[in-house]
Design an enzyme around this catalytic site. Structure first.
Site, mmCIF file in Angstrom:
data_model
loop_
_atom_site.group_PDB
_atom_site.id
_atom_site.type_symbol
_atom_site.label_atom_id
_atom_site.label_comp_id
_atom_site.label_asym_id
_atom_site.label_seq_id
_atom_site.Cartn_x
_atom_site.Cartn_y
_atom_site.Cartn_z
ATOM 1 N N ASP A 33 0.955 -1.265 -0.029
ATOM 2 C CA ASP A 33 -0.227 0.027 -0.135
ATOM 3 C C ASP A 33 0.981 1.105 0.026
ATOM 4 O OD1 ASP A 33 -1.632 1.994 0.905
ATOM 5 O OD2 ASP A 33 -3.091 0.647 1.244
ATOM 6 N N ILE A 34 0.548 2.116 -0.730
ATOM 7 C CA ILE A 34 1.525 3.354 -0.801
ATOM 8 C C ILE A 34 1.249 4.261 0.024
ATOM 9 C CG2 ILE A 34 2.034 3.432 -3.473
ATOM 10 C CD1 ILE A 34 -0.355 5.318 -3.916
ATOM 11 N N GLN A 96 -14.662 2.370 2.088
ATOM 12 C CA GLN A 96 -14.145 1.747 0.763
ATOM 13 C C GLN A 96 -13.898 2.893 -0.315
ATOM 14 O OE1 GLN A 96 -16.076 -1.390 -1.310
ATOM 15 N NE2 GLN A 96 -14.363 -1.800 -2.869
ATOM 16 N N HIS A 102 -10.172 -5.456 -2.054
ATOM 17 C CA HIS A 102 -8.953 -5.810 -1.542
ATOM 18 C C HIS A 102 -9.017 -6.182 0.010
ATOM 19 C CE1 HIS A 102 -9.891 -1.450 -1.680
ATOM 20 N NE2 HIS A 102 -9.337 -1.394 -0.533
ATOM 21 N N HIS A 104 -6.776 -5.466 3.276
ATOM 22 C CA HIS A 104 -5.539 -4.859 3.872
ATOM 23 C C HIS A 104 -5.017 -5.848 4.848
ATOM 24 C CE1 HIS A 104 -6.792 -0.559 2.912
ATOM 25 N NE2 HIS A 104 -7.648 -1.073 2.894
HETATM 26 P P1 AMP Z 1 -9.736 1.384 0.870
HETATM 27 O O1 AMP Z 1 -9.859 2.711 1.461
HETATM 28 O O2 AMP Z 1 -9.930 0.090 1.870
HETATM 29 O O3 AMP Z 1 -10.734 1.173 -0.352
HETATM 30 O O4 AMP Z 1 -8.181 1.158 0.531
HETATM 31 C C1 AMP Z 1 -7.702 1.743 -0.658
HETATM 32 C C2 AMP Z 1 -6.157 1.413 -0.453
HETATM 33 O O5 AMP Z 1 -5.503 1.476 -1.635
HETATM 34 C C3 AMP Z 1 -5.620 2.690 0.336
HETATM 35 O O6 AMP Z 1 -5.007 2.287 1.632
HETATM 36 C C4 AMP Z 1 -4.576 3.377 -0.511
HETATM 37 O O7 AMP Z 1 -3.449 3.926 0.210
HETATM 38 C C5 AMP Z 1 -4.288 2.076 -1.456
HETATM 39 N N1 AMP Z 1 -3.702 2.605 -2.765
HETATM 40 C C6 AMP Z 1 -4.377 3.534 -3.698
HETATM 41 N N2 AMP Z 1 -3.612 3.592 -4.777
HETATM 42 C C7 AMP Z 1 -2.717 2.653 -4.782
HETATM 43 C C8 AMP Z 1 -1.482 2.401 -5.526
HETATM 44 N N3 AMP Z 1 -1.485 2.752 -6.765
HETATM 45 N N4 AMP Z 1 -0.567 1.573 -5.013
HETATM 46 C C9 AMP Z 1 -0.867 0.803 -3.839
HETATM 47 N N5 AMP Z 1 -1.859 1.181 -2.907
HETATM 48 C C10 AMP Z 1 -2.871 2.022 -3.433
#
Ligand code: AMP
Ligand code: ZN
Length: 137
Positions: A33-34, A96, A102, A104
């Site tokens: 996760d970034i 979300q 996904h 975490h």
């Molecule tokens: P959610 O808020 O549960 O939908 O989680 C989405 C997650 O995706 C967040 O923790 C973001 O930091 C992560 N995220 C968004 N774009 C990217 C990316 N390009 N690479 C890795 N993680 C990402």
């Protein structure tokens, strides 16, 4: 070509966006996760696009859970995590933000900064029972 051209995780799967992949199998890919909550925070996704927990197939959900378990073990063995949270947000109301399922995988460490997002306090027993009955229906 990504399966869903508007989906950033499909773009990651297609190699159109950069990612740090840490685990792969036939059904899943896991990458860092970034915006990590803690050191080692990773995301497990199914290769097949499904928007959320309600849409993902049971087979892909099982595969994601197994991948999450592999990463939890690695977090313990390689990063020294002393705990792990698995978090899935299903729907905007549940926070979300990316609508490709996904999970975490968040390694936890003594005294890390994360906190429970709710304040546990006893609920009304009758209402808890009623909610349970509604869920069972
Ligand atoms: P959610 O808020 O549960 O939908 O989680 C989405 C997650 O995706 C967040 O923790 C973001 O930091 C992560 N995220 C968004 N774009 C990217 C990316 N390009 N690479 C890795 N993680 C990402
Ligand atoms: Zn997708």
């Amino acid at each position: 070509m990504p399966a869903d051209p508007d989906c950033i995780f499909c773009k990651i799967l297609a190699g159109e966006l950069p990612s740090t992949i840490v685990d792969e199998d036939e059904r899943t890919v896991s990458f860092m996760d970034i915006n990590p909550g803690t050191r080692g925070h990773a995301l497990v996704i199914p290769r097949e696009h499904a928007k959320d927990l309600l849409e993902i197939s049971p087979e892909d959900l099982a595969a994601c859970s197994q991948a999450a378990q592999r990463l939890a073990r690695k977090a313990s063995e390689n990063l020294g995590a002393t705990g792990v949270n698995l978090v899935n947000s299903c729907g905007a109301a549940a926070w979300q933000t990316v609508f490709h399922f996904h999970m975490h995988v968040i390694p936890r460490y003594e005294n890390d900064p994360l906190q429970l997002p709710w304040i546990p306090k006893p609920g009304d027993p009758d209402e808890i029972k009623a909610a349970g009955e509604d869920l069972k229906r």
